[in-house]
Enzyme design. Structure first.
Site, PDB file in Angstrom:
ATOM      1  N   GLY A   1      -8.227 -26.118   9.385  1.00 53.05           N
ATOM      2  CA  GLY A   1      -8.864 -24.806   9.356  1.00 53.05           C
ATOM      3  C   GLY A   1     -10.099 -24.782  10.230  1.00 53.05           C
TER       4      GLY A   1
ATOM      5  N   MET B   1      -2.604 -22.431  -4.822  1.00 55.75           N
ATOM      6  CA  MET B   1      -3.586 -23.074  -5.710  1.00 55.75           C
ATOM      7  C   MET B   1      -3.824 -22.100  -6.849  1.00 55.75           C
ATOM      8  SD  MET B   1      -5.971 -24.516  -2.646  1.00 55.75           S
ATOM      9  CE  MET B   1      -5.127 -23.502  -1.445  1.00 55.75           C
TER      10      MET B   1
ATOM     11  N   HIS C   1       0.364 -22.361   0.500  1.00 48.01           N
ATOM     12  CA  HIS C   1      -0.163 -23.418  -0.370  1.00 48.01           C
ATOM     13  C   HIS C   1      -0.747 -22.725  -1.602  1.00 48.01           C
ATOM     14  CE1 HIS C   1      -3.643 -26.616  -0.759  1.00 48.01           C
ATOM     15  NE2 HIS C   1      -2.869 -26.576  -1.822  1.00 48.01           N
TER      16      HIS C   1
ATOM     17  N   MET D   1      -3.650 -33.754  -0.548  1.00 50.87           N
ATOM     18  CA  MET D   1      -4.970 -33.159  -0.320  1.00 50.87           C
ATOM     19  C   MET D   1      -5.962 -34.257   0.047  1.00 50.87           C
ATOM     20  SD  MET D   1      -4.640 -29.932  -0.610  1.00 50.87           S
ATOM     21  CE  MET D   1      -6.363 -29.591  -0.271  1.00 50.87           C
TER      22      MET D   1
ATOM     23  N   ASP E   1      -3.794 -20.393   2.400  1.00 53.95           N
ATOM     24  CA  ASP E   1      -4.351 -20.936   1.164  1.00 53.95           C
ATOM     25  C   ASP E   1      -4.496 -19.834   0.124  1.00 53.95           C
ATOM     26  OD1 ASP E   1      -4.822 -23.738   1.798  1.00 53.95           O
ATOM     27  OD2 ASP E   1      -6.108 -22.929   3.373  1.00 53.95           O
TER      28      ASP E   1
ATOM     29  N   GLY F   1     -10.026 -25.734  -2.681  1.00 54.47           N
ATOM     30  CA  GLY F   1     -10.869 -24.587  -3.037  1.00 54.47           C
ATOM     31  C   GLY F   1     -11.657 -24.035  -1.861  1.00 54.47           C
ATOM     32  N   PHE F   2     -12.004 -24.901  -0.931  1.00 53.75           N
ATOM     33  CA  PHE F   2     -12.858 -24.458   0.167  1.00 53.75           C
ATOM     34  C   PHE F   2     -12.489 -25.171   1.467  1.00 53.75           C
ATOM     35  CE2 PHE F   2     -15.100 -24.213  -3.834  1.00 53.75           C
ATOM     36  CZ  PHE F   2     -15.509 -22.894  -3.859  1.00 53.75           C
TER      37      PHE F   2
ATOM     38  N   MET G   1      -5.497 -18.763  -3.456  1.00 53.37           N
ATOM     39  CA  MET G   1      -6.366 -19.251  -4.549  1.00 53.37           C
ATOM     40  C   MET G   1      -6.602 -18.147  -5.571  1.00 53.37           C
ATOM     41  SD  MET G   1      -9.202 -21.302  -2.351  1.00 53.37           S
ATOM     42  CE  MET G   1      -8.766 -22.267  -0.885  1.00 53.37           C
TER      43      MET G   1
ATOM     44  N   SER H   1      -4.875 -23.458   9.457  1.00 52.24           N
ATOM     45  CA  SER H   1      -5.144 -22.811   8.173  1.00 52.24           C
ATOM     46  C   SER H   1      -6.008 -21.589   8.413  1.00 52.24           C
ATOM     47  CB  SER H   1      -5.869 -23.778   7.234  1.00 52.24           C
ATOM     48  OG  SER H   1      -6.393 -23.052   6.134  1.00 52.24           O
TER      49      SER H   1
ATOM     50  N   ASP I   1      -3.945 -32.143   4.193  1.00 53.78           N
ATOM     51  CA  ASP I   1      -4.753 -30.924   4.222  1.00 53.78           C
ATOM     52  C   ASP I   1      -6.174 -31.218   3.747  1.00 53.78           C
ATOM     53  OD1 ASP I   1      -5.729 -28.329   3.991  1.00 53.78           O
ATOM     54  OD2 ASP I   1      -4.332 -27.713   2.418  1.00 53.78           O
ATOM     55  N   GLY I   2      -7.144 -30.936   4.627  1.00 54.80           N
ATOM     56  CA  GLY I   2      -8.556 -31.032   4.253  1.00 54.80           C
ATOM     57  C   GLY I   2      -9.333 -31.983   5.138  1.00 54.80           C
ATOM     58  N   GLY I   3     -10.290 -31.446   5.866  1.00 54.13           N
ATOM     59  CA  GLY I   3     -11.160 -32.290   6.683  1.00 54.13           C
ATOM     60  C   GLY I   3     -10.466 -32.934   7.864  1.00 54.13           C
TER      61      GLY I   3
ATOM     62  N   HIS J   1      -0.599 -21.970   7.984  1.00 51.08           N
ATOM     63  CA  HIS J   1      -0.917 -22.403   6.621  1.00 51.08           C
ATOM     64  C   HIS J   1      -1.787 -21.352   5.929  1.00 51.08           C
ATOM     65  CE1 HIS J   1      -1.541 -25.611   3.574  1.00 51.08           C
ATOM     66  NE2 HIS J   1      -2.773 -25.136   3.473  1.00 51.08           N
TER      67      HIS J   1
END
Ligand code: DX5
Ligand code: ZN
Length: 224
Positions: free
Chosen positions: A196, A67, A65, A136, A34, A141-142, A36, A7, A174-176, A32
Protein backbone atom coordinates in the site's frame (compact mmCIF):
# COMPACT_ATOMS: atom_id res chain seq x y z
CA UNK A 1 4.91 -16.53 -10.45
CA UNK A 2 5.48 -13.24 -8.62
CA UNK A 3 2.50 -10.88 -8.62
CA UNK A 4 2.29 -7.41 -7.15
CA UNK A 5 -1.00 -6.54 -5.43
CA UNK A 6 -1.33 -2.79 -4.84
CA UNK A 7 -3.43 -2.12 -1.72
CA UNK A 8 -5.80 0.76 -2.38
CA UNK A 9 -6.05 1.53 1.34
CA UNK A 10 -3.16 3.95 0.80
CA UNK A 11 -4.56 5.42 -2.44
CA UNK A 12 -6.30 8.75 -2.96
CA UNK A 13 -9.97 7.67 -3.00
CA UNK A 14 -11.00 10.77 -4.94
CA UNK A 15 -8.87 9.52 -7.84
CA UNK A 16 -9.14 5.80 -7.30
CA UNK A 17 -9.51 4.66 -10.91
CA UNK A 18 -6.48 6.73 -11.97
CA UNK A 19 -4.40 5.48 -9.07
CA UNK A 20 -5.22 1.87 -9.90
CA UNK A 21 -4.46 2.50 -13.58
CA UNK A 22 -1.06 3.97 -12.63
CA UNK A 23 -0.19 1.04 -10.36
CA UNK A 24 -1.30 -1.35 -13.11
CA UNK A 25 0.92 0.42 -15.64
CA UNK A 26 3.81 -0.18 -13.25
CA UNK A 27 3.14 -3.92 -13.14
CA UNK A 28 0.38 -4.32 -10.52
CA UNK A 29 -1.43 -7.58 -11.34
CA UNK A 30 -4.05 -7.87 -8.59
CA UNK A 31 -5.96 -5.11 -6.76
CA UNK A 32 -5.98 -5.63 -2.99
CA UNK A 33 -8.95 -4.25 -1.04
CA UNK A 34 -8.86 -4.05 2.75
CA UNK A 35 -12.35 -4.52 4.15
CA UNK A 36 -12.51 -3.52 7.84
CA UNK A 37 -15.52 -3.48 10.16
CA UNK A 38 -14.40 -1.60 13.29
CA UNK A 39 -14.88 -4.81 15.35
CA UNK A 40 -12.38 -7.41 14.24
CA UNK A 41 -9.91 -4.59 13.58
CA UNK A 42 -10.00 -1.07 15.03
CA UNK A 43 -10.67 0.71 11.75
CA UNK A 44 -13.47 1.19 9.22
CA UNK A 45 -12.91 1.19 5.50
CA UNK A 46 -14.88 0.01 2.50
CA UNK A 47 -17.67 -2.35 1.48
CA UNK A 48 -19.38 -3.92 -1.55
CA UNK A 49 -20.33 -0.58 -3.23
CA UNK A 50 -16.66 0.26 -3.68
CA UNK A 51 -15.98 -3.22 -5.09
CA UNK A 52 -18.83 -2.68 -7.55
CA UNK A 53 -17.42 0.66 -8.73
CA UNK A 54 -13.87 -0.60 -8.99
CA UNK A 55 -15.10 -3.61 -10.99
CA UNK A 56 -16.00 -1.16 -13.77
CA UNK A 57 -12.62 0.57 -13.58
CA UNK A 58 -10.23 -2.40 -13.92
CA UNK A 59 -9.98 -5.85 -15.46
CA UNK A 60 -7.51 -7.05 -12.84
CA UNK A 61 -8.63 -9.58 -10.23
CA UNK A 62 -10.06 -7.91 -7.13
CA UNK A 63 -8.56 -9.44 -3.98
CA UNK A 64 -10.86 -8.70 -1.03
CA UNK A 65 -9.13 -9.13 2.33
CA UNK A 66 -11.99 -9.37 4.82
CA UNK A 67 -11.07 -8.15 8.30
CA UNK A 68 -14.60 -8.53 9.57
CA UNK A 69 -16.74 -10.58 11.91
CA UNK A 70 -19.68 -12.44 10.34
CA UNK A 71 -17.87 -12.95 7.05
CA UNK A 72 -20.48 -15.51 5.92
CA UNK A 73 -23.14 -12.81 5.99
CA UNK A 74 -21.26 -10.62 3.50
CA UNK A 75 -19.46 -13.07 1.20
CA UNK A 76 -22.34 -13.44 -1.32
CA UNK A 77 -22.60 -9.66 -1.68
CA UNK A 78 -18.87 -9.22 -2.23
CA UNK A 79 -18.90 -11.92 -4.90
CA UNK A 80 -21.89 -10.40 -6.64
CA UNK A 81 -20.20 -6.99 -6.53
CA UNK A 82 -17.29 -8.37 -8.56
CA UNK A 83 -14.72 -9.76 -6.15
CA UNK A 84 -12.52 -12.52 -7.61
CA UNK A 85 -10.54 -13.55 -4.56
CA UNK A 86 -11.84 -13.43 -1.00
CA UNK A 87 -9.74 -14.10 2.06
CA UNK A 88 -10.98 -14.48 5.63
CA UNK A 89 -9.09 -14.47 8.91
CA UNK A 90 -8.55 -17.73 10.73
CA UNK A 91 -9.03 -15.77 13.97
CA UNK A 92 -12.44 -14.41 12.90
CA UNK A 93 -14.02 -17.60 11.52
CA UNK A 94 -15.35 -20.20 13.92
CA UNK A 95 -16.50 -22.41 11.04
CA UNK A 96 -13.59 -21.84 8.69
CA UNK A 97 -14.21 -24.95 6.59
CA UNK A 98 -17.78 -23.84 5.92
CA UNK A 99 -16.71 -20.28 5.12
CA UNK A 100 -14.11 -21.43 2.57
CA UNK A 101 -16.72 -23.60 0.88
CA UNK A 102 -19.12 -20.66 0.82
CA UNK A 103 -16.54 -18.49 -0.98
CA UNK A 104 -15.88 -21.20 -3.55
CA UNK A 105 -19.57 -21.93 -4.05
CA UNK A 106 -19.95 -18.30 -5.09
CA UNK A 107 -17.27 -18.68 -7.72
CA UNK A 108 -14.41 -16.87 -5.98
CA UNK A 109 -10.95 -18.07 -5.01
CA UNK A 110 -10.78 -18.70 -1.30
CA UNK A 111 -7.95 -17.55 0.94
CA UNK A 112 -7.15 -17.80 4.64
CA UNK A 113 -5.29 -15.05 6.50
CA UNK A 114 -3.23 -15.44 9.66
CA UNK A 115 -2.27 -12.65 12.03
CA UNK A 116 1.32 -12.27 13.24
CA UNK A 117 0.47 -14.13 16.49
CA UNK A 118 -1.24 -17.07 14.76
CA UNK A 119 0.89 -20.14 13.97
CA UNK A 120 0.80 -21.81 10.55
CA UNK A 121 -0.12 -25.06 12.33
CA UNK A 122 -3.67 -23.75 12.96
CA UNK A 123 -4.28 -24.14 9.20
CA UNK A 124 -3.33 -27.77 9.01
CA UNK A 125 -6.89 -29.00 8.33
CA UNK A 126 -7.77 -26.38 5.71
CA UNK A 127 -4.63 -26.21 3.58
CA UNK A 128 -6.21 -28.49 1.01
CA UNK A 129 -9.24 -26.26 0.69
CA UNK A 130 -7.48 -22.92 0.38
CA UNK A 131 -6.49 -21.40 -2.96
CA UNK A 132 -4.12 -19.08 -1.15
CA UNK A 133 -2.77 -18.34 2.30
CA UNK A 134 -2.16 -14.73 3.33
CA UNK A 135 0.52 -14.19 5.96
CA UNK A 136 0.11 -10.87 7.77
CA UNK A 137 3.43 -9.16 8.37
CA UNK A 138 1.79 -6.40 10.45
CA UNK A 139 -1.14 -6.50 12.84
CA UNK A 140 -4.13 -5.81 10.58
CA UNK A 141 -6.04 -2.55 10.71
CA UNK A 142 -3.78 0.12 9.28
CA UNK A 143 -1.39 0.81 6.44
CA UNK A 144 2.17 2.08 6.73
CA UNK A 145 3.17 -0.07 9.72
CA UNK A 146 6.55 -1.65 10.31
CA UNK A 147 7.19 -5.13 8.90
CA UNK A 148 7.21 -7.90 11.55
CA UNK A 149 10.11 -10.25 10.66
CA UNK A 150 8.43 -13.35 12.17
CA UNK A 151 6.34 -13.55 8.99
CA UNK A 152 9.37 -14.84 7.10
CA UNK A 153 9.64 -18.23 8.80
CA UNK A 154 5.87 -18.70 8.42
CA UNK A 155 6.13 -18.15 4.67
CA UNK A 156 9.02 -20.61 4.52
CA UNK A 157 7.03 -23.15 6.53
CA UNK A 158 4.01 -22.79 4.25
CA UNK A 159 6.18 -23.33 1.18
CA UNK A 160 7.71 -26.44 2.75
CA UNK A 161 4.32 -27.86 3.82
CA UNK A 162 2.95 -27.31 0.33
CA UNK A 163 5.78 -29.34 -1.19
CA UNK A 164 5.54 -32.08 1.45
CA UNK A 165 1.79 -32.48 1.02
CA UNK A 166 1.68 -31.90 -2.74
CA UNK A 167 -0.76 -29.00 -2.41
CA UNK A 168 -1.37 -26.03 -4.69
CA UNK A 169 -2.15 -22.97 -2.58
CA UNK A 170 -0.34 -19.74 -3.32
CA UNK A 171 1.40 -17.68 -0.64
CA UNK A 172 0.56 -13.99 -0.19
CA UNK A 173 2.15 -11.53 2.24
CA UNK A 174 0.69 -8.26 3.47
CA UNK A 175 2.06 -5.42 5.59
CA UNK A 176 5.20 -3.32 5.51
CA UNK A 177 6.31 -4.63 2.12
CA UNK A 178 8.70 -2.16 0.51
CA UNK A 179 12.07 -2.05 -1.25
CA UNK A 180 13.77 -3.01 2.01
CA UNK A 181 11.64 -6.05 2.90
CA UNK A 182 10.39 -7.50 -0.37
CA UNK A 183 13.48 -9.55 -1.28
CA UNK A 184 13.42 -11.47 2.00
CA UNK A 185 9.78 -12.53 1.71
CA UNK A 186 10.23 -13.55 -1.91
CA UNK A 187 13.28 -15.65 -1.06
CA UNK A 188 11.18 -17.34 1.66
CA UNK A 189 8.51 -18.24 -0.90
CA UNK A 190 5.94 -15.42 -1.05
CA UNK A 191 4.42 -15.01 -4.51
CA UNK A 192 1.65 -12.43 -4.14
CA UNK A 193 3.01 -9.24 -2.65
CA UNK A 194 0.60 -6.71 -1.18
CA UNK A 195 1.89 -3.15 -0.93
CA UNK A 196 0.00 0.00 0.00
CA UNK A 197 2.21 2.74 1.31
CA UNK A 198 5.19 1.70 -0.82
CA UNK A 199 3.11 2.23 -3.97
CA UNK A 200 0.66 5.02 -3.15
CA UNK A 201 2.33 6.74 -0.19
CA UNK A 202 4.43 9.22 -2.11
CA UNK A 203 5.75 9.81 -5.61
CA UNK A 204 4.42 8.13 -8.75
CA UNK A 205 2.55 4.82 -8.18
CA UNK A 206 3.69 3.60 -11.59
CA UNK A 207 7.37 4.12 -10.84
CA UNK A 208 6.99 2.78 -7.29
CA UNK A 209 5.22 -0.38 -8.48
CA UNK A 210 7.78 -0.96 -11.20
CA UNK A 211 10.73 -0.68 -8.81
CA UNK A 212 9.13 -2.90 -6.20
CA UNK A 213 8.27 -5.58 -8.74
CA UNK A 214 11.76 -5.44 -10.23
CA UNK A 215 13.34 -5.92 -6.80
CA UNK A 216 10.98 -8.82 -6.12
CA UNK A 217 11.69 -10.57 -9.41
CA UNK A 218 15.43 -10.15 -8.92
CA UNK A 219 15.07 -11.82 -5.51
CA UNK A 220 13.59 -14.95 -7.12
CA UNK A 221 16.96 -15.45 -8.81
CA UNK A 222 18.62 -15.52 -5.37
CA UNK A 223 16.20 -18.11 -4.01
CA UNK A 224 17.92 -21.08 -2.41
C1 DX5 B 1 -3.44 -3.86 6.86
C2 DX5 B 1 -3.84 -4.22 5.46
C3 DX5 B 1 -2.81 -4.03 4.43
C4 DX5 B 1 -2.32 -2.63 4.25
C5 DX5 B 1 -0.88 -2.75 3.85
O1 DX5 B 1 -4.45 -4.27 7.72
O2 DX5 B 1 -4.25 -5.58 5.40
O3 DX5 B 1 -3.25 -4.55 3.17
O4 DX5 B 1 -3.01 -1.88 3.30
O5 DX5 B 1 -0.34 -1.49 3.85
P1 DX5 B 1 1.23 -1.24 3.79
O6 DX5 B 1 1.73 -1.86 2.53
O7 DX5 B 1 1.30 0.25 3.78
O8 DX5 B 1 1.83 -1.86 5.02
ZN1 ZN C 1 -4.69 -6.39 3.37
Amino acid sequence: MIELAPSILAADFAHLADQVADATAGGGAVVHLDIMDGHFVPNLTMGPPLVRSLRKATDLPLDCHLMIENADQFIPEFCEAGANWISVHQEACVHLDRTLHLIKDHGCRAGVVINPATPVETLSEVLELADYILVMSVNPGFGAQKFIPGAVHKIRRLARLRAQRGLGYRIEVDGGIDLGTVAEVVRAGAEILVAGNAIFGKGDPKVNARELLKTAVEATLQKV
